[in-house]
Design an enzyme around this catalytic site. Structure first.
Site, PDB file in Angstrom:
ATOM      1  N   GLU A 289      29.065 -40.331  28.875  1.00  0.00           N
ATOM      2  CA  GLU A 289      28.910 -39.375  30.124  1.00  0.00           C
ATOM      3  C   GLU A 289      29.658 -39.580  30.766  1.00  0.00           C
ATOM      4  O   GLU A 289      30.174 -40.605  31.870  1.00  0.00           O
ATOM      5  CB  GLU A 289      27.292 -39.323  30.767  1.00  0.00           C
ATOM      6  CG  GLU A 289      28.053 -37.960  31.749  1.00  0.00           C
ATOM      7  CD  GLU A 289      26.267 -37.951  32.569  1.00  0.00           C
ATOM      8  OE1 GLU A 289      26.886 -37.321  33.350  1.00  0.00           O
ATOM      9  OE2 GLU A 289      26.157 -38.892  32.536  1.00  0.00           O
TER      10      GLU A 289
ATOM     11  N   GLU B 265      32.033 -44.178  34.901  1.00  0.00           N
ATOM     12  CA  GLU B 265      32.291 -43.300  36.784  1.00  0.00           C
ATOM     13  C   GLU B 265      32.884 -44.653  37.287  1.00  0.00           C
ATOM     14  O   GLU B 265      33.158 -45.509  37.291  1.00  0.00           O
ATOM     15  CB  GLU B 265      30.785 -43.279  37.558  1.00  0.00           C
ATOM     16  CG  GLU B 265      30.925 -43.288  39.002  1.00  0.00           C
ATOM     17  CD  GLU B 265      31.358 -42.499  39.075  1.00  0.00           C
ATOM     18  OE1 GLU B 265      32.279 -41.698  40.433  1.00  0.00           O
ATOM     19  OE2 GLU B 265      30.831 -40.984  38.930  1.00  0.00           O
TER      20      GLU B 265
ATOM     21  N   ASN C  83      38.419 -44.852  34.413  1.00  0.00           N
ATOM     22  CA  ASN C  83      38.606 -42.737  34.901  1.00  0.00           C
ATOM     23  C   ASN C  83      38.642 -43.246  33.588  1.00  0.00           C
ATOM     24  O   ASN C  83      39.351 -43.765  32.636  1.00  0.00           O
ATOM     25  CB  ASN C  83      40.060 -43.874  35.282  1.00  0.00           C
ATOM     26  CG  ASN C  83      40.073 -42.313  35.821  1.00  0.00           C
ATOM     27  OD1 ASN C  83      39.936 -41.049  35.394  1.00  0.00           O
ATOM     28  ND2 ASN C  83      41.189 -42.320  37.322  1.00  0.00           N
TER      29      ASN C  83
ATOM     30  N   ASP D 190      34.334 -32.316  38.533  1.00  0.00           N
ATOM     31  CA  ASP D 190      35.282 -31.659  39.803  1.00  0.00           C
ATOM     32  C   ASP D 190      35.516 -30.996  39.540  1.00  0.00           C
ATOM     33  O   ASP D 190      36.609 -30.363  38.565  1.00  0.00           O
ATOM     34  CB  ASP D 190      36.501 -32.407  40.259  1.00  0.00           C
ATOM     35  CG  ASP D 190      37.133 -32.379  42.164  1.00  0.00           C
ATOM     36  OD1 ASP D 190      37.361 -31.139  41.981  1.00  0.00           O
ATOM     37  OD2 ASP D 190      37.221 -33.061  42.038  1.00  0.00           O
TER      38      ASP D 190
ATOM     39  N   LYS E 181      42.265 -25.411  42.798  1.00  0.00           N
ATOM     40  CA  LYS E 181      43.652 -24.994  43.068  1.00  0.00           C
ATOM     41  C   LYS E 181      44.652 -25.189  42.094  1.00  0.00           C
ATOM     42  O   LYS E 181      44.384 -25.415  41.107  1.00  0.00           O
ATOM     43  CB  LYS E 181      44.545 -25.851  44.162  1.00  0.00           C
ATOM     44  CG  LYS E 181      43.947 -25.490  45.424  1.00  0.00           C
ATOM     45  CD  LYS E 181      44.451 -26.574  46.545  1.00  0.00           C
ATOM     46  CE  LYS E 181      43.691 -26.271  47.203  1.00  0.00           C
ATOM     47  NZ  LYS E 181      44.417 -26.791  49.101  1.00  0.00           N
TER      48      LYS E 181
ATOM     49  N   ASP F 267      28.014 -25.891  37.522  1.00  0.00           N
ATOM     50  CA  ASP F 267      27.110 -24.816  38.546  1.00  0.00           C
ATOM     51  C   ASP F 267      28.759 -24.113  38.892  1.00  0.00           C
ATOM     52  O   ASP F 267      28.555 -22.942  39.360  1.00  0.00           O
ATOM     53  CB  ASP F 267      27.012 -25.383  40.134  1.00  0.00           C
ATOM     54  CG  ASP F 267      28.162 -25.747  40.635  1.00  0.00           C
ATOM     55  OD1 ASP F 267      28.334 -26.931  40.286  1.00  0.00           O
ATOM     56  OD2 ASP F 267      27.826 -25.102  41.776  1.00  0.00           O
TER      57      ASP F 267
ATOM     58  N   THR G  73      20.379 -33.250  36.399  1.00  0.00           N
ATOM     59  CA  THR G  73      21.198 -34.344  37.353  1.00  0.00           C
ATOM     60  C   THR G  73      21.422 -33.824  38.486  1.00  0.00           C
ATOM     61  O   THR G  73      20.360 -32.828  38.982  1.00  0.00           O
ATOM     62  CB  THR G  73      22.969 -33.997  37.026  1.00  0.00           C
ATOM     63  OG1 THR G  73      23.607 -32.786  37.758  1.00  0.00           O
ATOM     64  CG2 THR G  73      23.198 -33.879  34.983  1.00  0.00           C
TER      65      THR G  73
ATOM     66  N   TYR H 190      23.213 -32.865  40.844  1.00  0.00           N
ATOM     67  CA  TYR H 190      23.430 -31.977  41.598  1.00  0.00           C
ATOM     68  C   TYR H 190      22.809 -30.722  40.806  1.00  0.00           C
ATOM     69  O   TYR H 190      22.170 -29.462  41.195  1.00  0.00           O
ATOM     70  CB  TYR H 190      25.028 -31.590  40.927  1.00  0.00           C
ATOM     71  CG  TYR H 190      25.889 -32.737  42.089  1.00  0.00           C
ATOM     72  CD1 TYR H 190      26.018 -32.672  43.167  1.00  0.00           C
ATOM     73  CD2 TYR H 190      26.970 -33.116  41.412  1.00  0.00           C
ATOM     74  CE1 TYR H 190      26.908 -33.147  44.277  1.00  0.00           C
ATOM     75  CE2 TYR H 190      27.976 -33.661  42.513  1.00  0.00           C
ATOM     76  CZ  TYR H 190      28.049 -33.618  43.264  1.00  0.00           C
ATOM     77  OH  TYR H 190      28.699 -34.145  44.517  1.00  0.00           O
ATOM     78  N   GLU H 191      22.754 -30.704  39.655  1.00  0.00           N
ATOM     79  CA  GLU H 191      21.940 -29.743  38.751  1.00  0.00           C
ATOM     80  C   GLU H 191      20.708 -29.381  39.891  1.00  0.00           C
ATOM     81  O   GLU H 191      20.336 -27.883  39.702  1.00  0.00           O
ATOM     82  CB  GLU H 191      21.916 -30.370  37.378  1.00  0.00           C
ATOM     83  CG  GLU H 191      21.141 -29.099  35.976  1.00  0.00           C
ATOM     84  CD  GLU H 191      20.248 -28.973  35.245  1.00  0.00           C
ATOM     85  OE1 GLU H 191      19.895 -27.722  34.090  1.00  0.00           O
ATOM     86  OE2 GLU H 191      21.215 -30.629  34.477  1.00  0.00           O
TER      87      GLU H 191
END
Length: 216
Positions: A44, A69, A98, A120, A124, A156, A193, A195-196
């Protein structure tokens, strides 16, 4: 995912090199030796606080997992959860690196599947190259996945999802599954997750796709 600064995080990470691998470039081509078996390897990119990758490792002991991460203050939360977990999780490791350097740590075909969860969106236009589904990143993933290797992606962010569908299709990948509302008919195997869970509780749809590289 960023988090508030934790001055003690680096020391805890350094104390557990058996979980957060300190020299992953030296393990390139040798991850089966690290895990002590020949099981498939799933990674992941952007593992955050680790809820997804830890859940997957517990649910699928026949698969090896690596969570990537970059930030100490974030990955240390995943480490703490692993250490506190009552179940031993021998099929899980973490890398504090990274994602753009992924080819430095894995050989072609060494990774069987890649997960991208709530990356992320870099909204822009001038930042498009930073999106983890940009063509430049797809090339990196192709360099470590086998022929017909898969990317599983959740977000999302509708605009990021639409961008990713286009980017992946134009790259020549096969879209195997596409969901515009994952939780409308949530599969039993889905592991959320952080966030999910947060966004789905607010009633926001979760977008998901599975894509496969073509045979070269």
């Amino acid at each position: 995912m960023r988090s508030r600064f934790k001055p003690w995080a680096a020391d805890l990470i350094d104390t557990h090199p058996e979980i957060v691998i300190p020299d992953p470039e030296q393990k390139k081509g040798k991850w089966q030796e690290v895990f002590g078996n020949e099981n498939p390897l799933h990674i992941e990119a952007g593992t955050g606080k680790g809820r997804f990758i830890i859940g997957m490792a517990i649910a699928n002991p026949q698969i090896n997992y690596i969570g990537i991460e970059l930030f100490d203050s974030v990955i240390v939360t995943a480490l703490e959860t692993i250490l506190e977990n009552e179940e031993e999780i021998p099929n899980l490791r973490l890398l504090k690196v990274n994602a753009k350097d992924i080819a430095d740590y894995f050989e072609k075909g060494e990774v069987d599947r890649l997960y991208l969860n709530f990356s992320d969106p870099w909204p822009k236009k001038r930042h498009a190259k930073r999106r983890l589904t940009h063509e430049s990143f797809l090339k990196l993933y192709e360099a470590v996945l086998p022929e017909q290797g898969e990317i599983h992606f959740k977000t999302d962010n509708r605009k990021l999802f639409e961008y990713s569908l286009t980017s992946i299709s134009e790259y020549g990948m096969l879209l195997k599954e596409v969901s515009l509302d994952l939780h409308d008919n949530e599969p039993e195997w889905n592991i959320m997750t952080e966030y999910e869970e947060k966004f789905s509780k607010k009633g926001q749809p979760i977008y998901r796709m599975e894509a496969q590289f073509s045979i070269s």
